[in-house]
Design an enzyme around this catalytic site. Structure first.
Site, PDB file in Angstrom:
ATOM      1  N   SER A 176       0.791  -1.227   0.000  1.00 35.33           N
ATOM      2  CA  SER A 176       0.000   0.000   0.000  1.00 35.33           C
ATOM      3  C   SER A 176       0.823   1.278   0.000  1.00 35.33           C
ATOM      4  CB  SER A 176      -0.967  -0.010   1.184  1.00 35.33           C
ATOM      5  OG  SER A 176      -0.279  -0.257   2.384  1.00 35.33           O
ATOM      6  N   HIS A 204      -5.472  -3.371  -2.655  1.00 33.71           N
ATOM      7  CA  HIS A 204      -5.266  -2.375  -3.708  1.00 33.71           C
ATOM      8  C   HIS A 204      -5.239  -2.976  -5.115  1.00 33.71           C
ATOM      9  CE1 HIS A 204      -4.458   1.075  -1.087  1.00 33.71           C
ATOM     10  NE2 HIS A 204      -3.894   0.199  -0.282  1.00 33.71           N
ATOM     11  N   LYS A 233     -12.103   0.261  -1.543  1.00 35.09           N
ATOM     12  CA  LYS A 233     -11.148   0.938  -2.420  1.00 35.09           C
ATOM     13  C   LYS A 233     -11.696   0.968  -3.856  1.00 35.09           C
ATOM     14  CE  LYS A 233      -7.555   0.532   0.925  1.00 35.09           C
ATOM     15  NZ  LYS A 233      -6.651  -0.368   1.643  1.00 35.09           N
TER      16      LYS A 233
HETATM   17  C1  LIG Z   1      -6.677  -0.628   3.085  1.00 41.37           C
HETATM   18  C2  LIG Z   1      -6.065  -1.918   3.409  1.00 41.37           C
HETATM   19  C3  LIG Z   1      -6.658  -2.791   4.317  1.00 41.37           C
HETATM   20  C4  LIG Z   1      -7.860  -2.391   5.128  1.00 41.37           C
HETATM   21  O1  LIG Z   1      -9.017  -2.468   4.374  1.00 41.37           O
HETATM   22  P1  LIG Z   1     -10.287  -1.684   4.929  1.00 41.37           P
HETATM   23  O2  LIG Z   1     -11.429  -2.292   4.216  1.00 41.37           O
HETATM   24  O3  LIG Z   1     -10.057  -0.257   4.610  1.00 41.37           O
HETATM   25  O4  LIG Z   1     -10.312  -1.944   6.403  1.00 41.37           O
HETATM   26  C5  LIG Z   1      -6.097  -4.027   4.506  1.00 41.37           C
HETATM   27  N1  LIG Z   1      -4.975  -4.390   3.856  1.00 41.37           N
HETATM   28  C6  LIG Z   1      -4.365  -3.575   2.988  1.00 41.37           C
HETATM   29  C7  LIG Z   1      -3.142  -4.044   2.286  1.00 41.37           C
HETATM   30  C8  LIG Z   1      -4.881  -2.311   2.740  1.00 41.37           C
HETATM   31  O5  LIG Z   1      -4.269  -1.487   1.906  1.00 41.37           O
END
Ligand SMILES: *Cc1c(COP(=O)(O)O)cnc(C)c1O
Length: 387
Positions: A176, A204, A233
């Protein structure tokens, strides 16, 4: 308890202080932040679905029909036909036996790893894995072994030392903060030969990578690989899921504490996510447009001599070094109406503070031109000696 006033002062002195921007419009390319319209390169709404009218319409319709709250956890009376349909459609999309909805990706990781690992398990993780995967291993009371970023050989050495012991490999699909992609096939090979499960958290990547938007494992995922995805996302909605073999999913239903002991997502959110999934499947043009913007940004940034990395994903870091420099560059951009987040310690390793540009399908070339222009000036300015 530590002296919080002193600890807070220290954060400020170390340029580690975090503050929240106040959003007062919808999450879009030009949101109103702190009372002012800016051009944003900070959202995870990669495909521009957060404000997609067809999704909003379905969401409102479902709220009118099924109400606002789900009213209970999945194992009591909260498991709605809307959730069930979304789980089935996600399984069909990803070509796996079953999927299970969680309220967030963070909770999906806590629940999944907690269900599969315990005190006698070694959880192997990339050094740059997401905080939720680290927390998941800690909460499971497992041994956490971290290997250098993308270093499959280091992971191999750890696994060889622990042959026959209980283990689990967990990795981000797309990292991320760096936008790098995990070496999925090599990890799967290791998981197979050492008979340990592999968890790929592709928060992502889902909806973004692969011809069909199935993420970084598209075309190479074997049935054994456990996938975690978020709906917050690229889907533009909220929620998350685990996709895996039926027995693993059933075990999560029975044992994943963050699944069992929490209120189910509102049915209308599940309906919104179903609509988003349909659009992800039916409109590959959004993905193509996104990748086009990534390529355009990289080309312009290179021509402007900005320190771009090798990332080919919509996450494009510009590593500047210390926290102060990154923060100043971010502030200079904001003065010109452009929002780019500065990412500092502890989110990234010391001396790797950066600007983190994220691109969306809804950005245009002229948005990117503007960004590059201001970046070129701000980054050189922040590097100047203040004397
Ligand atoms: C954003 C993210 C999460 C968390 O996901 P949410 O649905 O926002 O809680 C978990 N793992 C990674 C790699 C992320 O980038």
């Amino acid at each position: 308890m530590k002296n919080l006033a002193a600890a807070l002062d220290e954060l400020q002195e170390d340029h580690q202080w975090r503050s929240r921007n106040l959003l007062s419009s919808a999450q879009q390319i030009e949101p109103v932040i702190n009372g002012r319209k800016v051009l944003s390169f900070c959202s995870n709404d990669y495909l521009g679905l957060a404000c997609e009218p067809r999704i909003i319409e379905r969401y409102v319709e479902a709220a009118k029909t099924f109400g606002v709250g789900s009213g209970a956890s999945h194992l009591i009376t909260g498991h709605h036909a809307c959730h069930h349909a979304l789980e089935e459609e996600l399984a069909d999309f990803l070509g796996c036996e079953r999927t299970l909805l969680f309220s967030t990706g963070y909770m999906a990781n806590l629940g999944l790893v907690g269900a599969l690992a315990g005190r006698d398990t070694t959880v192997y993780q990339d050094r740059l894995s997401h905080a939720s995967l680290i927390d998941a291993a800690v909460l499971a009371r497992a041994h956490l072994k971290r290997y250098d970023h993308l270093a499959v050989d280091a992971l191999h050495r750890h696994l060889r030392k622990n042959v026959g012991k209980d283990g689990l490999i967990a990795t981000d699909g797309v990292f991320s903060m760096d936008g790098t992609v995990a070496p999925i096939e090599a990890l799967q090979k290791l998981a197979d030969s050492f008979s340990v499960p592999l968890v790929v958290d592709d928060a992502h990547g889902i909806g973004v990578l692969g011809e069909e938007g199935k993420g970084c494992t598209e075309g190479c995922r074997r049935d054994e690989t456990i996938l975690v995805g978020t709906l917050g996302k690229a889907f533009g909605v909220f929620g998350a899921f685990v996709a895996a073999r039926a027995d693993i999913i059933e075990w999560c239903v029975q044992r994943a504490r963050s699944y069992i002991y929490t209120t189910a997502l509102p049915p209308s959110v599940a309906e919104a996510a179903r609509t988003a999934l349909a659009l992800i499947r039916e409109e590959p043009g959004r993905r193509a447009k996104l990748l086009e913007q990534v390529a355009y940004f990289r080309q312009c940034a290179r021509e402007a001599d900005l320190p771009v990395t090798a990332s080919r994903t919509p996450i494009q870091p510009i590593v500047l070094g210390d926290s102060k420099t990154a923060l100043e560059a971010s502030r200079a951009l904001l003065e010109e109406g452009i929002l780019v987040q500065a990412i500092r310690e502890p989110t990234v390793p010391k001396h790797q503070a950066r600007l983190r540009v994220t691109l969306c399908a809804t950005h245009t070339r002229s948005h990117i031109d503007r960004l590059i222009d201001v970046l070129t000036r701000s980054c050189s300015r922040s590097g100047e000696d203040p004397s």
